[in-house]
Design a protein around this motif. Sequence first.
Motif: not given
Length: 316
Positions: A4-6, A9-14, A16-30, A57-58
């Motif tokens: 997701x961190x990659x 650059x192309x999608x600013x909505x993704x 650190x806050x969005x990625x932290x939310x995803x990580x809390x649900x075991x989501x680290x890649x698209x 973001x979703x």
Amino acid sequence: MAPLEDLERDYPIIDSNFRMFCASHGIFTDTDFLLHDLSALEAFARQDYAPQKLEQGIRQIISILESGQRPWLNGLELLDDSQLNKCTISTGCERIDILLQGGLRAGHVTELVGPSCSGKTQVCLKAASHVARNSLGKVVYFDTGNSFSPKRVAQFLSLLPDPSTTQINKTVERDMSSIVCHSVFDIFTLLDMLRQLRNNLRSQISFQVRMLIIDSLSSLIAPVLGGGGVHGHALMATAGFLLKEIAHESNLCVVVTNHMVAGEAGMLKPALGESWKSIPHVRLLLSGKYSANGTLIKILKHPYLASGKSTDFVVI
């Protein structure tokens, strides 16, 4: 599979806050999104202090995944594809080549479907051997069930009755080195390897590849199709799109195998179901029924040949 961190650059909505939310649900890649109930994920997002941003973001991730699975829908694209110089490559089985008017077509995905022991793997090994033996290029072979037999390939290459008891000559060694076999046991590893192959082909790192074989694709996809959820079908669509993209862009012969399962009234049917059958350009049914002339193979689908045509063949 993109972290997701990659994508930020192309999608600013993704962010650190969005990625932290995803990580809390075991989501680290698209691709991790395909393993989650997206409705439940959106429900969790609505409980957050910034629900609208998370929901955006979703939706952005879903859009990225959908764009990666887009088939050729544009008529101009289809016309351009049909006018490309798509040669045929022999399977090494004369009777199959006659049925297909030359063999397997480069730029197309060909599916071999049939019950266990119907000869699907033997056709794959024979085709791979033929490409290697005639110096047509390299073969990438994804083996999902430990069915790749180097002894059988050596037998095809050397035309010896039992290569295990005969010293394999340098020509056979050279040809064997043209077949690159990878063991793959889950759909996510397969998707990663397909993306890597596509990128290598685009950068001409693997420009000599002439054929891609996956034996068997269905054994990787079928386990994730259960339960009636959309994620398994999304994974299947992703794999199908990648295969068609690789075949089209690099003018490769792509061959996949699909086993059969019990359907209504005990009748056998292809394991990947109705959603899959529109993906391969060519579908060939190996019946598993033997006659005096060998195994029956029939055309189920072909862009240029009539369905229903069949022939007997023997892999030797």
